[in-house]
Design a protein around this motif. Structure first.
Motif, PDB file in Angstrom:
ATOM      1  N   ARG A  58       0.822  -1.198   0.000  1.00 16.33           N
ATOM      2  CA  ARG A  58       0.000   0.000   0.000  1.00 16.33           C
ATOM      3  C   ARG A  58       0.867   1.264   0.000  1.00 16.33           C
ATOM      4  N   SER A 104      -1.140  -3.246  -8.979  1.00 12.25           N
ATOM      5  CA  SER A 104      -2.540  -2.997  -9.334  1.00 12.25           C
ATOM      6  C   SER A 104      -3.106  -4.087 -10.238  1.00 12.25           C
ATOM      7  N   THR A 110      -3.182 -10.098  -2.597  1.00  9.23           N
ATOM      8  CA  THR A 110      -4.263 -10.069  -1.611  1.00  9.23           C
ATOM      9  C   THR A 110      -3.914  -9.090  -0.498  1.00  9.23           C
ATOM     10  N   ASN A 113      -6.382  -3.113  -1.968  1.00  6.00           N
ATOM     11  CA  ASN A 113      -7.530  -2.845  -2.836  1.00  6.00           C
ATOM     12  C   ASN A 113      -7.032  -2.414  -4.210  1.00  6.00           C
ATOM     13  N   ARG A 114      -6.933  -3.365  -5.124  1.00  2.00           N
ATOM     14  CA  ARG A 114      -6.404  -3.058  -6.455  1.00  2.00           C
ATOM     15  C   ARG A 114      -7.370  -2.205  -7.271  1.00  2.00           C
ATOM     16  N   ALA A 115      -8.662  -2.243  -6.959  1.00  2.00           N
ATOM     17  CA  ALA A 115      -9.645  -1.482  -7.722  1.00  2.00           C
ATOM     18  C   ALA A 115      -9.480   0.018  -7.529  1.00  2.00           C
ATOM     19  N   THR A 116      -8.970   0.428  -6.365  1.00  2.00           N
ATOM     20  CA  THR A 116      -8.854   1.850  -6.079  1.00  2.00           C
ATOM     21  C   THR A 116      -7.993   2.565  -7.103  1.00  2.00           C
ATOM     22  N   GLU A 229      -3.328   3.879  -4.885  1.00  2.00           N
ATOM     23  CA  GLU A 229      -4.385   4.005  -3.913  1.00  2.00           C
ATOM     24  C   GLU A 229      -3.864   4.836  -2.768  1.00  2.00           C
ATOM     25  N   THR A 231      -5.525   4.876   0.364  1.00  2.00           N
ATOM     26  CA  THR A 231      -6.256   4.473   1.548  1.00  2.00           C
ATOM     27  C   THR A 231      -5.327   4.233   2.730  1.00  2.00           C
TER      28      THR A 231
END
Length: 255
Positions: A58, A104, A110, A113-116, A229, A231
């Motif tokens: 991240r 990404s 795992t 959040n790859r979608a972000t 991302e 986050t």
């Protein structure tokens, strides 16, 4: 202040090492031991900033997210093209960006959040297309959100093919070709003829971004998220603290 500077330097060193290992090995095969050896820091120094491999991933995504700003252009379509071409240039030259993109797209990554990453880039493209539409640059049938989704998806596919076939060496040329195929269906012909879509455009924009300004007037910029991302919010003593960092002794060898 000296302690804070040392902590910030150590954090950057760890992230660069993590980016190198993630890019070379992929998320699943990468280990903390490899990242420690590459960074040359102690296990205590690493865990002061990042508590797990997931937090390191991240952190890489967030770091590369901050590396790209695009100067605002009078022609918003040129600004959109600059987003794509500059990102292609950075994929050729910046390991942090390459690692972020690989994470990404890594289905085995795992815990992150790859979608972000894709959502952020879609939002940036949608916003720029909406501005282009307000200025009368787009054809009447264009839906900015739909067009942004197509553009982001097409870029992701082209860059993945370029990585697999040429290790990104032809990427700027392929993105130029992509834009030349897509934009005639998006913008008015009078706008299209004035655009700079050359393969070296991204390098020129990057030079513009990294050259110190010669005037006191700050340029307005638009933040671009490519494959990232935000986050992960660093907190003192965990994922980005700047004080109280453990002494950086020779790196641990325990795997």
């Amino acid at each position: 202040m000296a302690t804070q500077d040392r902590a910030a330097r150590t954090r950057r060193t760890i992230l660069r090492a993590a980016a190198q290992v993630f890019e070379e090995r992929g998320y699943q095969a990468s280990t903390i031991s490899e990242i420690l050896a590459t960074a040359g820091v102690t296990k205590g120094a690493l865990y002061f900033h990042f508590q797990s491999k997931e937090e390191l991933a991240r952190g890489v995504l967030a770091e590369q997210d901050m590396r790209l700003t695009i100067p605002q252009r009078p022609c918003r379509t040129q600004e959109l093209a600059d987003m794509c071409l500059t990102h292609a240039h950075l994929l050729q030259t910046d390991p942090m960006v390459r690692a972020g993109v690989r994470l990404s797209l890594d289905q085995q990554a795992t815990g992150i959040n790859r979608a972000t990453a894709f959502h952020h880039w879609q939002q940036a493209c949608t916003h720029t297309l909406q501005q282009a539409q307000a200025q009368g640059e787009l054809l009447p049938h264009i839906n900015p959100a739909e067009t942004a989704t197509v553009l982001v998806g097409a870029f992701a596919g082209v860059q993945q093919m370029s990585q697999a076939t040429t290790d990104y060496h032809d990427l700027t040329h392929q993105i130029t070709a992509l834009l030349k195929h897509l934009l005639p269906n998006i913008v008015h012909p009078s706008i299209l003829t004035a655009l700079d879509l050359t393969p070296h455009r991204g390098a020129h924009v990057y030079t513009e971004l990294t050259t110190p300004p010669t005037t006191t007037t700050a340029a307005t910029t638009t933040t671009v998220t490519a494959t990232s991302e935000n986050t992960d919010k660093p907190t003192t003593g965990t994922t980005g603290g700047t004080t109280g960092e453990p002494e950086n002794n020779p790196p641990a060898t325990t795997r």
